[in-house]
Enzyme design. Structure first.
Site, PDB file in Angstrom:
ATOM      1  N   ASP A   1       0.863  -1.162   0.000  1.00 60.59           N
ATOM      2  CA  ASP A   1       0.000   0.000   0.000  1.00 60.59           C
ATOM      3  C   ASP A   1       0.912   1.227   0.000  1.00 60.59           C
ATOM      4  O   ASP A   1       1.809   1.333   0.827  1.00 60.59           O
ATOM      5  CB  ASP A   1      -0.890  -0.007   1.240  1.00 60.59           C
ATOM      6  CG  ASP A   1      -1.799   1.201   1.278  1.00 60.59           C
ATOM      7  OD1 ASP A   1      -2.516   1.417   0.296  1.00 60.59           O
ATOM      8  OD2 ASP A   1      -1.774   1.923   2.297  1.00 60.59           O
TER       9      ASP A   1
ATOM     10  N   THR B   1       0.528   4.550   0.659  1.00 63.42           N
ATOM     11  CA  THR B   1       0.499   5.443   1.811  1.00 63.42           C
ATOM     12  C   THR B   1       0.862   4.683   3.077  1.00 63.42           C
ATOM     13  O   THR B   1       0.253   3.670   3.395  1.00 63.42           O
ATOM     14  CB  THR B   1      -0.894   6.066   1.968  1.00 63.42           C
ATOM     15  OG1 THR B   1      -1.247   6.714   0.755  1.00 63.42           O
ATOM     16  CG2 THR B   1      -0.905   7.066   3.106  1.00 63.42           C
TER      17      THR B   1
END
Length: 827
Positions: free
Chosen positions: A316, A318
């Site tokens: 992911d 972020t």
């Protein structure tokens, strides 16, 4: 902190809440949200699983029999079983303590209304009938029924598996443990404590489960095989020993049955690879302890080996590639923009339910004159936009959101003014939002239906920047060198995600827009094989992407920190959570990076490879012993020969040629890449080597009997042969010999010489001078056996080279004995 009632809610919802007396009465009657969960594995269950096993039963029964017979000197093997049980219990007690500390509900405070004022209390202090005030980002602390809501959406993915945010209206139920993603509302608490949904769910989430582990599954298979044959072989050996003693009747009457039983116990205990179980437990425990020192929490010890098997890591963006914190970057007004842009952005930044992105607007756009909205549609992670209407000041409706979600394809078409600006900024790695304006004002029906106003025109493009983690590029380069595939998955603009990916060293021209992902799993898997970076990915898509990769035989790791990552983390072969992430996400992850540093993953990979490679090496030692012990038991039982060892004599060879050196070898650095099929490769050496040793000792016994060698001399000769050959097997499997390995092997050899030389030890182990004839026989058999072992190793190395070159295709999946894609995870 006290506050006035929320005037943005309808007057009917502004219930003054419970009084202090009401709260005190509910606390006194135990109707609070306090909850002390119990782990699904009790202390008795843990003890039973580690102590009351079939093999421990056999070992401890033999141990007890020898004590009753007064032969405690031959019961040394019981110490290994005892130590293994202790270590297993300690490991699971630690796991139990960790599981008990896991709470699905975070420790953040809950907002309730009491005596007409809004106060914050700990979740455990919420009582039945309390009025919960819910805003974006809050976690619902107790089951409640909505009494009012404004565009309220709640993420219940960790509870129901439904990834889409659920709209909540008056009368709907809000479940504890769910997350408010947008809007606001008030709800009356209906269930607390153990009765609440979250705590009932926590019991299921924390159910003891096993992570897929080739090491553990392979050891379990060996133990299962041995459980089938140990009974028949034991009866065969016992019958042979009684026959050697003059038959069952004579042995019983003369007392010779004692030696027959001791010999049988020696044969049976030698067949059980207890040391392999012990070394495996120690290796996992040491690996977990080392990772803990590097701020990596291992929720289950066999997960140490997990990343060694992983060939694709889904990241992911972020919080993994970036630090997870964003800051305002710039504002670019569009031609013919309506006035009032800065005032509108100031209102968005100061809104009570402002999300992390909107809050970044507070500093660059401070509130001057407070604006009073006439209608408002809160931000939704599903829509990716919010809207507000004003009848004074900047009149009209203002929409702030993802450009492509507000203007569709026009926002990504470089032929338009907006598309040209958005694509250029997104390609530079900035996160982009568009502020759009319409002269129309939202009606109550528009707000209820969450409809965009007509005649929207772009007013400005707002950009935000993310800080790329300093260690991200180096970590991704490591995985590239190791042949581990990377997939970057994010909910952001594909161009922005691709720009960040290029910044950390991935060669990707552009990102794939997940809105175009096919529904068919096979087609989805094809897309995932061809592309590395994906944007606008929904939580449900993340899970589908993990499952699609697994369908192609990949062993997948998934990293993340948000609730939206939890479904994919749970579906992955190895889930990795950041410590800053949601409590529910950490609860389903196998590994937690305590300091959130992505750079720890190479350490985890290295530790996992060390575990598998070293256990593969030492398992050949233990399985060779099991093979020759089984072969000796069968041969001596079938030929009706007296077993050539006392249990205490086998303890010498077990400890000094296998157990002690294996402990050191299992902890040595080893970066060998993982290839499935470790048990198959181990048995490819252990079975023929064990057969050679068993046949050699049988031929030695037959020849010694022909020479008239006495029983003590015969046993001493057998022990010498097995000790020397065992040292040689240790040497063969330790190649290439380093200085440390030579020190370990040399120490074991010196210890063996001491056992055969020191009077006190020779007396205890009943070792005697084998005599000149037996000595020559021992020398010849030892040399021939060593030569045969070298031949076995020669062909074994060729076999292993072919197997490794073929990627373990001779019979492997991610877990020995399981097809690719087979996974065990929390239920």
């Amino acid at each position: 902190m006290d506050a006035a009632p929320d005037a943005s809610l309808s007057p009917a919802a502004v219930d003054p809440g419970l009084t202090a007396a009401d709260v005190a009465e509910r606390v006194a009657t135990g109707r609070t949200n306090a909850f002390s969960p119990d782990t699904s594995r009790s202390v008795w269950t843990i003890v039973r699983a580690n102590v009351f096993t079939l093999f421990n039963g056999i070992v401890f029964a033999c141990f007890f029999v020898l004590f009753v017979l007064g032969r405690w000197q031959d019961a040394l093997f019981g110490l290994a079983a005892f130590a293994n049980s202790i270590i297993g219990c300690v490991q699971e007690f630690r796991a139990k303590a960790a599981l008990d500390r896991l709470a699905l509900l975070s420790t953040s405070q809950s907002r309730v209304r009491r005596d007409g004022a809004e106060v914050e209390v700990m979740p455990a202090d919420v009582v039945i009938d309390d009025i919960l005030i819910l805003r974006a980002g809050d976690q619902v602390s107790a089951d409640a029924t909505m009494i009012d809501s404004r565009a309220l959406q709640i993420d219940e993915s960790m509870l129901t598996g439904e990834s889409d945010a659920v709209d909540k209206r008056p009368g709907d139920e809000a479940l504890s443990g769910s997350i408010v993603v947008s809007g606001e509302g008030a709800a009356r608490v209906t269930r607390v404590g153990a009765d609440s949904y979250a705590n009932r769910f926590a019991g299921e989430a924390k159910r003891f489960s096993l992570v897929a582990s080739e090491v553990r599954s392979s050891v379990d298979r060996v133990l299962k095989w041995m459980s089938w044959i140990i009974g028949p072989v034991g009866l065969l050996v016992l019958n042979a020993q009684m026959m050697v003693a003059g038959g069952w009747v004579h042995a019983w009457q003369s007392g010779a049955w004692v030696d027959a039983v001791v010999n049988t116990i020696a044969a049976l205990t030698a067949m059980i690879p207890l040391g392999l179980v012990l070394i495996t437990s120690i290796t996992f425990a040491v690996g977990a302890a080392k990772l803990a020192g590097q701020q990596v929490l291992v929720n289950e010890l066999p997960a140490v080996e997990g990343l060694a098997r992983v060939d694709v890591i889904c990241l992911d963006k972020t919080g993994t590639l970036t630090a997870g914190e964003i800051a305002f970057d710039a504002l670019q007004a569009m031609p013919a923009a309506a006035p009032g842009i800065e005032a509108v952005l100031a209102w968005y930044g100061a809104a009570p339910d402002a999300n992390a992105t909107a809050r970044c607007l507070r500093e660059p756009f401070p509130v001057g004159v407070a604006l009073a909205p006439s209608a408002y549609i809160p931000f939704s992670s599903a829509r990716k936009w919010s809207a507000v209407s004003f009848t004074e000041g900047p009149v009209g409706t203002w929409v702030l959101g993802a450009p492509e979600m507000v203007f569709g394809d026009a926002a990504t078409d470089a032929a338009t003014d907006l598309g040209r600006v958005v694509t250029a900024l997104a390609s530079s790695g900035r996160r982009t939002l568009v502020l759009a304006h319409s002269a129309a004002v939202l009606t109550d029906e528009d707000a209820e239906a969450e409809r965009l106003p007509p005649a929207l025109a772009p007013a400005a493009v707002v950009t935000f920047r993310e800080q790329v983690r300093e260690d991200a590029a180096q970590t991704l380069a490591y995985f590239a060198q190791q042949g581990v595939g990377i997939r970057v998955i994010s909910g952001d603009n594909p161009r922005t995600v691709a720009a960040i990916a290029r910044e950390v060293g991935l060669d990707v021209p552009e990102g794939f827009d997940a809105r175009s992902l096919p529904d068919d799993e096979a087609a989805l898997a094809d897309v995932l094989e061809r592309n590395l970076v994906f944007g606008r990915v929904t939580p449900e898509q993340k899970k589908r992407m993990v499952l699609a990769l697994q369908s192609r035989g990949h062993t997948v790791a998934m990293t993340g920190d948000g609730v939206n990552d939890a479904l994919a983390i749970k579906a992955a072969d190895l889930g990795i959570a950041m410590n800053s992430g949601a409590a529910a996400t950490k609860a389903v992850a196998r590994l937690v990076l305590l300091d959130g540093r992505f750079s720890h993953l190479p350490d985890v990979v290295a530790e996992g490879r060390q575990v598998i490679a070293n256990i593969e090496r030492v398992s050949m030692l233990f399985l060779t012993k099991t093979a020759y012990a089984t072969g000796l038991a069968v041969l001596f039982g079938a030929l009706v020969l007296e077993f050539p060892f006392l249990p205490r004599q086998l303890s010498i060879t077990d400890g000094l040629t296998i157990g002690i050196p294996a402990f050191f070898l299992a902890l040595l650095p080893n970066t060998q890449r993982y290839v499935p099929g470790f048990l198959r490769r181990s048995l490819a050496f252990a079975i023929p080597a064990g057969a050679v040793i068993a046949v050699s000792l049988t031929l030695y016994t037959l020849a010694a009997m022909q020479l008239g060698v006495s029983e003590p001399e015969l046993r001493t000769g057998s022990t010498i042969i097995l000790a020397v050959v065992g040292i040689w097997v240790l040497t063969v499997l330790s190649r290439p010999i380093t200085r440390f390995k030579a020190l370990v092997i040399g120490a074991m050899f010196i210890a063996l010489v001491a056992v055969f030389s020191v009077p006190l030890l020779t007396e205890f182990f009943q070792l005697v001078d084998p005599g000149e004839d037996a000595a020559w026989l021992v020398a010849v058999v030892t040399v021939l056996t060593i030569g045969a072992i070298e031949i076995v190793r020669f062909f074994h190395r060729r076999y292993v080279e072919r197997d490794l070159a073929g990627g373990g295709s001779g019979g492997g999946g991610p877990v020995a004995g399981e097809p690719a894609g087979t996974r065990r995870r929390p239920e």
